[in-house]
Design a protein around this motif. Structure first.
Motif, mmCIF file in Angstrom:
data_model
loop_
_atom_site.group_PDB
_atom_site.id
_atom_site.type_symbol
_atom_site.label_atom_id
_atom_site.label_comp_id
_atom_site.label_asym_id
_atom_site.label_seq_id
_atom_site.Cartn_x
_atom_site.Cartn_y
_atom_site.Cartn_z
ATOM 1 N N GLU A 73 0.958 -1.182 0.288
ATOM 2 C CA GLU A 73 -0.146 -0.135 -0.002
ATOM 3 C C GLU A 73 1.016 1.332 -0.148
ATOM 4 O OE1 GLU A 73 -2.916 -0.147 3.110
ATOM 5 O OE2 GLU A 73 -3.941 -1.757 2.308
ATOM 6 N N ARG A 74 2.081 1.368 0.731
ATOM 7 C CA ARG A 74 2.781 2.455 0.926
ATOM 8 C C ARG A 74 3.560 2.649 -0.371
ATOM 9 N NH1 ARG A 74 3.638 7.306 2.204
ATOM 10 N NH2 ARG A 74 5.959 7.961 2.478
ATOM 11 N N ARG A 75 3.992 1.421 -1.005
ATOM 12 C CA ARG A 75 4.731 1.467 -2.288
ATOM 13 C C ARG A 75 4.016 2.023 -3.479
ATOM 14 N NH1 ARG A 75 4.431 -1.398 -6.651
ATOM 15 N NH2 ARG A 75 3.552 -3.174 -5.566
ATOM 16 N N PRO A 78 10.802 -10.201 6.350
ATOM 17 C CA PRO A 78 11.998 -9.666 6.488
ATOM 18 C C PRO A 78 12.786 -9.554 7.890
ATOM 19 C CG PRO A 78 10.325 -7.785 6.589
ATOM 20 C CD PRO A 78 9.579 -9.008 6.441
ATOM 21 N N THR A 79 14.005 -9.736 7.806
ATOM 22 C CA THR A 79 14.773 -9.429 9.006
ATOM 23 C C THR A 79 14.345 -7.793 9.513
ATOM 24 O OG1 THR A 79 16.790 -8.524 7.860
ATOM 25 C CG2 THR A 79 16.606 -10.873 8.228
ATOM 26 N N LEU A 80 14.982 -7.406 10.774
ATOM 27 C CA LEU A 80 14.718 -6.252 11.266
ATOM 28 C C LEU A 80 15.734 -5.267 10.497
ATOM 29 C CD1 LEU A 80 14.761 -6.819 15.149
ATOM 30 C CD2 LEU A 80 12.821 -6.230 13.501
ATOM 31 N N THR A 81 16.829 -5.589 10.072
ATOM 32 C CA THR A 81 17.748 -4.826 8.950
ATOM 33 C C THR A 81 16.919 -4.432 7.967
ATOM 34 O OG1 THR A 81 19.681 -5.870 10.237
ATOM 35 C CG2 THR A 81 19.830 -4.460 8.018
ATOM 36 N N LEU A 82 16.468 -5.676 7.047
ATOM 37 C CA LEU A 82 15.739 -5.179 5.858
ATOM 38 C C LEU A 82 14.538 -4.377 6.181
ATOM 39 C CD1 LEU A 82 15.546 -5.603 3.082
ATOM 40 C CD2 LEU A 82 14.385 -7.737 3.258
ATOM 41 N N LEU A 83 14.005 -4.656 7.132
ATOM 42 C CA LEU A 83 12.681 -3.897 7.364
ATOM 43 C C LEU A 83 12.987 -2.377 7.810
ATOM 44 C CD1 LEU A 83 9.608 -4.186 7.827
ATOM 45 C CD2 LEU A 83 10.064 -4.634 10.160
ATOM 46 N N ASP A 84 14.034 -1.994 8.252
ATOM 47 C CA ASP A 84 14.419 -0.706 8.343
ATOM 48 C C ASP A 84 14.800 -0.057 7.082
ATOM 49 O OD1 ASP A 84 14.265 -0.670 11.202
ATOM 50 O OD2 ASP A 84 16.364 -1.083 11.490
ATOM 51 N N ARG A 85 15.429 -0.904 6.286
ATOM 52 C CA ARG A 85 15.883 -0.296 5.015
ATOM 53 C C ARG A 85 14.733 -0.086 4.079
ATOM 54 N NH1 ARG A 85 19.834 -4.836 4.208
ATOM 55 N NH2 ARG A 85 18.794 -5.301 2.292
ATOM 56 N N LEU A 86 13.661 -0.866 4.221
ATOM 57 C CA LEU A 86 12.505 -0.864 3.420
ATOM 58 C C LEU A 86 11.828 0.416 4.165
ATOM 59 C CD1 LEU A 86 11.057 -4.499 3.514
ATOM 60 C CD2 LEU A 86 11.532 -3.119 1.500
ATOM 61 N N ALA A 87 11.430 0.417 5.447
ATOM 62 C CA ALA A 87 10.988 1.592 5.758
ATOM 63 C C ALA A 87 11.604 3.051 5.239
ATOM 64 C CB ALA A 87 10.950 1.793 7.325
ATOM 65 N N ALA A 88 12.922 3.082 5.306
ATOM 66 C CA ALA A 88 13.755 4.156 4.878
ATOM 67 C C ALA A 88 13.263 4.379 3.390
ATOM 68 C CB ALA A 88 15.249 4.129 5.002
ATOM 69 N N ALA A 89 13.358 3.478 2.552
ATOM 70 C CA ALA A 89 13.062 3.461 1.070
ATOM 71 C C ALA A 89 11.634 3.896 1.073
ATOM 72 C CB ALA A 89 13.348 2.052 0.539
ATOM 73 N N LEU A 90 10.805 3.766 1.735
ATOM 74 C CA LEU A 90 9.481 4.197 1.640
ATOM 75 C C LEU A 90 9.182 5.536 2.452
ATOM 76 C CD1 LEU A 90 7.684 0.464 2.318
ATOM 77 C CD2 LEU A 90 7.766 1.801 0.149
ATOM 78 N N GLY A 91 10.204 5.891 2.960
ATOM 79 C CA GLY A 91 9.782 7.478 3.584
ATOM 80 C C GLY A 91 9.207 7.227 4.890
ATOM 81 N N ALA A 92 9.444 6.200 5.334
ATOM 82 C CA ALA A 92 8.598 5.851 6.877
ATOM 83 C C ALA A 92 9.368 5.422 7.926
ATOM 84 C CB ALA A 92 7.458 4.680 6.376
ATOM 85 N N SER A 142 7.438 1.230 -8.322
ATOM 86 C CA SER A 142 7.508 -0.330 -8.816
ATOM 87 C C SER A 142 8.144 -1.123 -7.480
ATOM 88 C CB SER A 142 7.990 -0.308 -10.067
ATOM 89 O OG SER A 142 9.427 -0.364 -9.921
ATOM 90 N N GLN A 143 7.944 -2.400 -7.549
ATOM 91 C CA GLN A 143 8.682 -3.260 -6.846
ATOM 92 C C GLN A 143 10.214 -3.265 -7.227
ATOM 93 O OE1 GLN A 143 6.919 -7.220 -7.501
ATOM 94 N NE2 GLN A 143 5.335 -7.073 -6.052
ATOM 95 N N THR A 144 10.539 -2.955 -8.456
ATOM 96 C CA THR A 144 11.658 -3.027 -8.791
ATOM 97 C C THR A 144 12.638 -1.814 -8.275
ATOM 98 O OG1 THR A 144 11.373 -4.138 -10.812
ATOM 99 C CG2 THR A 144 13.522 -2.940 -10.892
ATOM 100 N N GLU A 145 11.966 -0.533 -8.325
ATOM 101 C CA GLU A 145 12.387 0.640 -7.744
ATOM 102 C C GLU A 145 12.369 0.414 -6.292
ATOM 103 O OE1 GLU A 145 13.869 4.512 -7.096
ATOM 104 O OE2 GLU A 145 13.866 3.089 -8.701
ATOM 105 N N LEU A 146 11.496 0.011 -5.386
ATOM 106 C CA LEU A 146 11.470 -0.344 -3.923
ATOM 107 C C LEU A 146 12.703 -1.154 -3.497
ATOM 108 C CD1 LEU A 146 10.524 -0.015 -1.030
ATOM 109 C CD2 LEU A 146 9.107 -1.737 -1.407
ATOM 110 N N ALA A 147 12.929 -2.197 -4.192
ATOM 111 C CA ALA A 147 14.117 -3.099 -4.055
ATOM 112 C C ALA A 147 15.277 -2.376 -4.436
ATOM 113 C CB ALA A 147 13.911 -4.363 -5.167
#
Length: 98
Positions: free
Chosen positions: A41-43, A74-88, A49-54
């Protein structure tokens, strides 16, 4: 030879015990699906795109796809990276059971 209508005691015990295992597995899957839905939803809201988020999160498009489908937690590390990538940010809380 016909099938016996009787259930062995040890088979019945396993079935009962596995009921709690099934329930806990369901709860874990439910959380994985909810997390994936939130990421998707955030993406989509950001119009990426999924590619851009990745790319932004330093992972693969396939990993994002699996995560959004609830197939990967995801691991906590990946979750933090995803959040940053999503501006969250990631917010974790414990809620006491009723």
């Amino acid at each position: 030879m016909s099938e016996s209508p009787h259930v062995r005691w040890d088979t019945e015990q396993v079935a009962r015990r596995d009921g709690s295992i099934v329930q806990s597995g369901y709860e874990a899957e439910k959380r994985a699906v909810e997390l994936g839905r939130a990421v998707r939803e955030r993406r989509v809201d950001l119009g990426i795109s999924q590619t851009e988020l990745a790319r932004r999160a330093g992972t693969s498009q396939a990993a994002i796809s699996r995560l959004e489908a609830g197939e990967h937690v995801p691991t906590l590390t990946l979750l933090d990276r995803l959040a940053a990538a999503l501006g969250a940010t990631v917010d974790v809380s414990f809620i006491t059971a009723a």
